[in-house]
Design an enzyme around this catalytic site. Structure first.
Site, PDB file in Angstrom:
ATOM      1  N   THR A 173       0.818  -1.208   0.000  1.00  0.00           N
ATOM      2  CA  THR A 173       0.000   0.000   0.000  1.00  0.00           C
ATOM      3  C   THR A 173       0.857   1.265   0.000  1.00  0.00           C
ATOM      4  O   THR A 173       2.000   1.243   0.497  1.00  0.00           O
ATOM      5  CB  THR A 173      -0.910  -0.005   1.249  1.00  0.00           C
ATOM      6  OG1 THR A 173      -1.511   1.283   1.397  1.00  0.00           O
ATOM      7  CG2 THR A 173      -0.132  -0.292   2.522  1.00  0.00           C
ATOM      8  N   ASP A 174       0.291   2.362  -0.468  1.00  0.00           N
ATOM      9  CA  ASP A 174       0.987   3.656  -0.385  1.00  0.00           C
ATOM     10  C   ASP A 174       1.040   4.163   1.059  1.00  0.00           C
ATOM     11  O   ASP A 174       1.802   5.087   1.360  1.00  0.00           O
ATOM     12  CB  ASP A 174       0.314   4.701  -1.295  1.00  0.00           C
ATOM     13  CG  ASP A 174      -1.151   4.970  -0.981  1.00  0.00           C
ATOM     14  OD1 ASP A 174      -1.713   4.332  -0.058  1.00  0.00           O
ATOM     15  OD2 ASP A 174      -1.749   5.835  -1.660  1.00  0.00           O
ATOM     16  N   GLU A 175       0.229   3.556   1.951  1.00  0.00           N
ATOM     17  CA  GLU A 175       0.157   4.076   3.322  1.00  0.00           C
ATOM     18  C   GLU A 175       1.461   3.878   4.094  1.00  0.00           C
ATOM     19  O   GLU A 175       1.675   4.515   5.121  1.00  0.00           O
ATOM     20  CB  GLU A 175      -1.028   3.448   4.072  1.00  0.00           C
ATOM     21  CG  GLU A 175      -2.323   3.679   3.312  1.00  0.00           C
ATOM     22  CD  GLU A 175      -3.584   3.385   4.098  1.00  0.00           C
ATOM     23  OE1 GLU A 175      -3.546   3.405   5.334  1.00  0.00           O
ATOM     24  OE2 GLU A 175      -4.611   3.138   3.447  1.00  0.00           O
ATOM     25  N   TYR A 198      -2.223  -0.644  10.856  1.00  0.00           N
ATOM     26  CA  TYR A 198      -2.305  -1.292   9.537  1.00  0.00           C
ATOM     27  C   TYR A 198      -1.069  -0.983   8.697  1.00  0.00           C
ATOM     28  O   TYR A 198      -0.384  -1.891   8.203  1.00  0.00           O
ATOM     29  CB  TYR A 198      -3.567  -0.838   8.801  1.00  0.00           C
ATOM     30  CG  TYR A 198      -3.540  -1.138   7.303  1.00  0.00           C
ATOM     31  CD1 TYR A 198      -3.550  -2.452   6.839  1.00  0.00           C
ATOM     32  CD2 TYR A 198      -3.470  -0.102   6.361  1.00  0.00           C
ATOM     33  CE1 TYR A 198      -3.503  -2.733   5.473  1.00  0.00           C
ATOM     34  CE2 TYR A 198      -3.423  -0.375   4.995  1.00  0.00           C
ATOM     35  CZ  TYR A 198      -3.442  -1.693   4.559  1.00  0.00           C
ATOM     36  OH  TYR A 198      -3.390  -1.964   3.209  1.00  0.00           O
ATOM     37  N   LYS A 227       1.980  -3.429   7.296  1.00  0.00           N
ATOM     38  CA  LYS A 227       2.280  -3.612   5.871  1.00  0.00           C
ATOM     39  C   LYS A 227       3.739  -3.214   5.590  1.00  0.00           C
ATOM     40  O   LYS A 227       4.425  -3.856   4.802  1.00  0.00           O
ATOM     41  CB  LYS A 227       1.336  -2.786   5.002  1.00  0.00           C
ATOM     42  CG  LYS A 227      -0.097  -3.282   4.968  1.00  0.00           C
ATOM     43  CD  LYS A 227      -0.268  -4.675   4.367  1.00  0.00           C
ATOM     44  CE  LYS A 227      -0.032  -4.715   2.876  1.00  0.00           C
ATOM     45  NZ  LYS A 227      -0.387  -6.042   2.298  1.00  0.00           N
TER      46      LYS A 227
END
Ligand code: NAD
Ligand code: TYD
Length: 368
Positions: A149-151, A175, A179
């Protein structure tokens, strides 16, 4: 029969990917055929634990398809993973399985640590054992594609440059931290053991089969049910939106032509504030399924903000375009129209998914 092993293929993106893959989208298959040197007819071994987010109904169309085998298993179960590798001898792993919802990670981070970190570790170890025993040419051709993810890059200010593959990691939620940890494991398994890995970091996906806990399907479901539309904080947080079909095409491109050990950012070039997304969605529903009186916009309610809420995500997707020729085909407007049409056309899927786990989550997160 050549096959790929997909984890989390009963979830939102995984199910879309499996359905697309077995639909043999032309350009992607031509590229794959060219890469392999002969026509490819990969079957799919689809491994999913079927948490609240996994849904067999999403794979209904494949019930009688001999190219698809569904196996209910936990990626953290080493014996089960070893058995599946031994039995099916995949040429690639496409790893989607994860706990994926930020708000749930705030309420209960343990499952995120278990699956996203522990599960990825176990899957990497099972993959490594299988891969190291392959004949040399098969070892070279093997791929482990990790979907992230970009997060992991953290939060941007309004004028900051979008996330590039070189942006430093700065995850802010349980989260995104889990990741980020999984991305680091994947990277280390390449550098230390030589496992041929690829990683993609993509922005917010939307489209068919998404569990209505995420912004877009949640707003569609609640709008149609006549319920309040809860916008966190001031509604000015920005996300980049990627239509899931475009994401699946990007994954196929990375799997076929990505450079081993590299990461690729995947984005839709669609930065929007949350309130803009909700307004556009309400206006589309006003046109497609009008209320008895007034607009769906009247259902919008500003609610307490998410703790640690990242302000802005934006993706610089020039590397994947330059190296692999991928660009999103959908604009936000065309993608959203398709998405809303899909939810309106699939009332049975929506009704089923809005039963037990959905209701429980709505009570926990939104009751107040
Ligand atoms: P999802 O929550 O819809 O689906 C996840 C799937 O993984 C479910 O089917 C679930 O049953 C399965 N799963 C969970 N734990 C498992 C375990 N221990 N063993 C086997 N299966 C397990 O998620 P999604 O939105 O489809 O996301 C897929 C991947 O893409 C995730 O890795 C996520 O981090 C990443 N991603 C998603 C988005 C997005 O906008 N949805 C954006 C960027 C990255
Ligand atoms: P979400 O779909 O949970 O994705 P992520 O947090 O991974 O980006 O949320 C997208 C944006 O929408 C995010 O800024 C939080 C906001 N949001 C709301 O305003 N209301 C909601 O009910 C939800 C679920 C999200």
């Amino acid at each position: 029969m050549p096959c790929i092993l997909v984890t989390g293929g009963a979830g939102f993106i995984g199910a879309n990917f499996v359905l697309d893959w077995l639909g043999r989208p032309d350009a992607a298959w031509d590229a794959l055929d060219a890469a392999v040197g002969s026509p490819v007819t990969d079957h799919v071994i689809n491994i999913d634990k079927l948490t609240y987010a996994g849904n067999r109904l999403s794979l209904d169309a494949l019930d009688d398809d001999p190219r698809h085998r569904f196996v209910r298993a936990d990626i953290g179960d080493r014996a089960a993973m070893d058995h599946l590798f031994e039995r099916h001898q995949p040429r690639a792993v496409v790893h989607f399985a994860a706990e994926s919802h930020v708000d749930r990670s705030i309420h209960g981070p343990a499952a995120f640590i278990d699956t996203n970190i522990g599960g990825t570790f176990t899957l990497l170890e099972a993959t490594r054992a299988y891969w190291q025993a392959l004949p040399i040419p098969d070892r070279a051709a093997f791929r482990f594609l990790h979907i992230s993810t970009d997060e992991v890059y953290g939060s941007l200010g309004p004028t900051d440059a979008p996330f590039a593959e070189t942006t430093a990691y700065a995850p802010n939620s349980p989260y995104s931290a889990s990741k980020a940890a999984s991305d680091h494991l994947v990277r280390a398994w390449h550098h230390t053991y030589g496992l041929p890995v690829l990683t993609t970091n993509c922005s917010n996906n939307y489209g068919p089969y998404q569990f209505p806990e995420k912004l877009i399907p949640l707003m569609i479901a609640r709008a149609l049910a006549g319920e309040p539309l809860p916008v966190y904080g001031d509604g000015q947080n920005v996300r980049d939106w990627l239509y899931v079909g475009d994401h699946c095409a990007a994954i196929r491109a990375v799997l076929a032509r990505g450079r081993v050990g590299e990461t690729y950012n995947v984005g839709g070039w669609n930065e929007k504030t949350n309130i803009d997304v909700v307004h556009t969605l309400c206006d589309s529903l006003d046109a497609l399924r009008p209320r008895a009186t007034g607009s769906y916009r009247q259902q919008i309610q500003y609610v307490k903000d998410r703790p640690g809420h990242d302000r802005r995500y934006a993706i610089d997707a020039r590397k994947i375009e330059r190296e692999l020729g991928w660009r999103p085909a959908e604009t936000f407007e065309t993608g959203l129209r398709k998405t809303i049409a899909w939810y309106l056309d699939h009332p049975l899927w929506v009704r089923d998914v809005m039963s037990g786990a959905y209701r429980h989550w709505m009570g926990l997160q939104y009751a107040a």
